[in-house]
Design an enzyme around this catalytic site. Structure first.
Site, PDB file in Angstrom:
ATOM      1  N   LYS A  52      32.350   8.469  37.191  1.00 13.51           N
ATOM      2  CA  LYS A  52      31.276   7.416  37.548  1.00 13.51           C
ATOM      3  C   LYS A  52      29.944   8.384  37.861  1.00 13.51           C
ATOM      4  O   LYS A  52      28.960   8.144  37.479  1.00 13.51           O
ATOM      5  CB  LYS A  52      31.764   6.530  38.733  1.00 13.51           C
ATOM      6  CG  LYS A  52      32.637   5.512  38.512  1.00 13.51           C
ATOM      7  CD  LYS A  52      33.214   4.774  39.559  1.00 13.51           C
ATOM      8  CE  LYS A  52      34.131   3.709  39.107  1.00 13.51           C
ATOM      9  NZ  LYS A  52      34.629   2.919  40.136  1.00 13.51           N
ATOM     10  N   GLN A  96      35.603   3.367  46.231  1.00 12.08           N
ATOM     11  CA  GLN A  96      36.701   3.242  45.220  1.00 12.08           C
ATOM     12  C   GLN A  96      37.891   2.945  46.080  1.00 12.08           C
ATOM     13  O   GLN A  96      38.340   3.172  47.149  1.00 12.08           O
ATOM     14  CB  GLN A  96      36.882   4.826  44.766  1.00 12.08           C
ATOM     15  CG  GLN A  96      37.816   4.941  43.553  1.00 12.08           C
ATOM     16  CD  GLN A  96      37.438   4.135  42.393  1.00 12.08           C
ATOM     17  OE1 GLN A  96      36.225   4.185  42.286  1.00 12.08           O
ATOM     18  NE2 GLN A  96      38.096   3.694  41.509  1.00 12.08           N
ATOM     19  N   ASP A 119      29.567  -2.994  42.577  1.00 11.94           N
ATOM     20  CA  ASP A 119      30.859  -3.557  41.986  1.00 11.94           C
ATOM     21  C   ASP A 119      31.046  -4.913  41.753  1.00 11.94           C
ATOM     22  O   ASP A 119      31.975  -5.368  40.931  1.00 11.94           O
ATOM     23  CB  ASP A 119      31.999  -3.123  42.925  1.00 11.94           C
ATOM     24  CG  ASP A 119      32.577  -1.480  42.715  1.00 11.94           C
ATOM     25  OD1 ASP A 119      32.672  -1.288  41.517  1.00 11.94           O
ATOM     26  OD2 ASP A 119      32.864  -1.040  43.473  1.00 11.94           O
TER      27      ASP A 119
HETATM   28  N1  GUN Z   1      39.513   0.659  41.583  1.00 12.16           N
HETATM   29  C1  GUN Z   1      39.883   0.160  40.287  1.00 12.16           C
HETATM   30  N2  GUN Z   1      38.836  -0.267  39.687  1.00 12.16           N
HETATM   31  C2  GUN Z   1      37.805  -0.183  40.532  1.00 12.16           C
HETATM   32  C3  GUN Z   1      36.367  -0.619  40.364  1.00 12.16           C
HETATM   33  O1  GUN Z   1      36.022  -1.138  39.207  1.00 12.16           O
HETATM   34  N3  GUN Z   1      35.574  -0.341  41.525  1.00 12.16           N
HETATM   35  C4  GUN Z   1      36.053   0.345  42.518  1.00 12.16           C
HETATM   36  N4  GUN Z   1      35.353   0.583  43.633  1.00 12.16           N
HETATM   37  N5  GUN Z   1      37.463   0.666  42.902  1.00 12.16           N
HETATM   38  C5  GUN Z   1      38.168   0.299  41.863  1.00 12.16           C
END
Ligand code: GUN
Length: 279
Positions: A52, A96, A119
């Site tokens: 990311k 996350q 998100d």
């Molecule tokens: N954990 C698994 N997929 C995601 C996601 O798309 N965003 C976040 N913040 N955590 C995750």
């Protein structure tokens, strides 16, 4: 032989479009910054977080990293989120998931200001999706819509079967397909005759977390099959929730694993980060 839906290529196209959009915004003096929070050092989360941050760098927005120890209290995390909510130099915040077991995940998600929730997990953004209003949309399902559209697969009027009902993928996926005028069926672990229902799908979207669960018997000839799963096999190779080799012979189009849905999640996260910049 099925059309292979190339998520790597499509996600790259999207990131390149976003890179251009960011350059234009920068000329107007608009800067983007994403705060990325990780609590603990789960190796899979670390890989996602690194990717990311790399994507931010690629499209030209700043990322700020907050790597907190596993033992961080919920209160400390909530206070960091509050500080970032109030910081006008930060326009996107993501924490996350999963967070450590001593934290209430829902409380963490609700703490992020809905306008910075890139998100798309906050109840306000999920609610906006339910009633067809604008808001941030969860990145994986949003990416799947882009995969279908950019691969020339029509959605309107089609029967879409979504297997899985998670808050992050299954539920928002069903709502997005409905918005695109598909007829939607959502299946889950308690569904009776899962195979029969899947066989009726023109578009089959699978997010169940079971390696190679969907075999050729679950698929109608010519259907588009989208595989959200990703698993490491004993031989070290990755596979999805769909038995790719078997299903490829019957499907009209199919996403590979890796290189299908996976890269789209980050591309759509970047899309949401750019969207905040234009608000
Ligand atoms: N954990 C698994 N997929 C995601 C996601 O798309 N965003 C976040 N913040 N955590 C995750």
């Amino acid at each position: 032989m099925a059309q292979i839906i190339d998520g790597k290529k499509i996600s790259q196209e999207i990131k390149d479009e976003l890179k251009e959009a960011v350059a234009v915004l920068k000329e107007k003096g608009v800067e983007g910054a994403l705060a990325v929070i990780q609590v603990g050092a789960d190796p899979a989360s670390s890989v996602y977080v690194r990717n990311k941050k790399r994507a931010c760098e690629y499209i030209g927005i700043r990322s700020e990293s907050y790597e907190l120890p596993e033992g961080t209290s919920e209160e400390e995390l909530l206070s960091l989120i509050q500080k970032l909510n109030d910081d006008s130099n930060i326009n996107g915040i993501l924490c996350q998931l999963p967070v450590p077991a001593h934290m209430d995940e829902n409380k963490i998600i609700r703490a992020i200001a809905p306008g910075k929730d890139v998100d798309g997990f906050h109840t306000q953004n999920v609610g906006a999706l339910v009633v067809g209003q604008s808001g941030f949309v969860s990145c994986t399902p949003a990416g799947i819509i882009q995969l279908l559209k950019r691969s020339g697969i029509d959605i309107a009027g089609k029967h879409c079967v979504v297997v899985g009902r998670s808050n992050i993928v299954g539920k928002p996926m069903a709502l997005l397909m409905l918005k695109e005028n598909a007829t939607v069926t959502v299946c889950h672990s308690k569904t009776a005759d899962l195979k029969g229902i899947c066989r009726e799908a023109d578009i089959l979207i699978v997010a169940i977390g079971k390696p190679k669960f969907i075999t050729a018997e679950y698929v109608k000839e010519g259907a588009a099959v989208i595989d959200v799963g990703i698993h490491r096999q004993e031989n070290g190779k990755l596979c999805g929730d769909v038995d790719f080799d078997a299903v490829e012979t019957i499907a009209g189009a199919i996403t590979p694993v890796p290189g299908g849905v996976g890269p789209m999640t980050i591309a759509m996260l970047m899309n949401n980060c750019v969207e905040v910049m234009t608000r």
